[in-house]
Design a protein around this motif. Structure first.
Motif: not given
Length: 138
Positions: A38, A40, A42, A100-102, A135
């Motif tokens: 995953l 992320c 940000s 943020s966007v994942s 991240q």
């Protein structure tokens, strides 16, 4: 489970600057040769945002116009009464879009659609140097 943190800096013009940062994010992720994770993305700052969009000139202009209708420049904001910095609209826009966007990493690739890019939006009323954190949780 592991966590990797990467960072990069983007210099912006402010004033609703919208920048495609997909390649920067890919560079951060793909250097680790992970298969599934995953990711992320940000941004630090209360007058900037990160999201996804089809990054083409018409849609970029449409987004700018929509944000101008929702939180227009040139009107009075309570923030400006307190701080006198004229960027109350920028704080409102950033709060609406989000910091943020994942994105899923699937089989080693960011799970983005054919026409989907990750973008940085800088709403502030002056040029800025923006720090973006990527991240990766695997």
């Amino acid at each position: 489970m592991g966590v990797i943190n990467e960072k990069f800096i983007i210099n912006t013009e402010g004033m609703n600057d919208i920048i495609d940062i997909t390649k920067h994010v890919q560079n951060c992720v793909y250097q680790h040769a992970l298969k599934d994770a995953l990711v992320c993305v940000s941004i630090q700052g209360s007058t900037s945002a990160v999201t996804t969009i089809e990054y083409e000139d018409g849609l970029v202009e449409d987004l700018k116009e929509a944000l101008e209708r929702i939180a227009p420049t040139g009107r009075e904001y309570h923030h400006d009464e307190i701080w006198h910095d004229g960027n109350g609209y920028a704080h409102v826009r950033a709060a609406l879009v989000g910091s943020s966007v994942s994105v899923a990493l699937v089989d080693g690739l960011l799970n983005l659609g054919t026409w989907q890019q990750i973008i940085l939006l800088d709403f502030d009323n002056k040029p800025r140097s923006r720090s973006i954190t990527v991240q990766i949780v695997y």
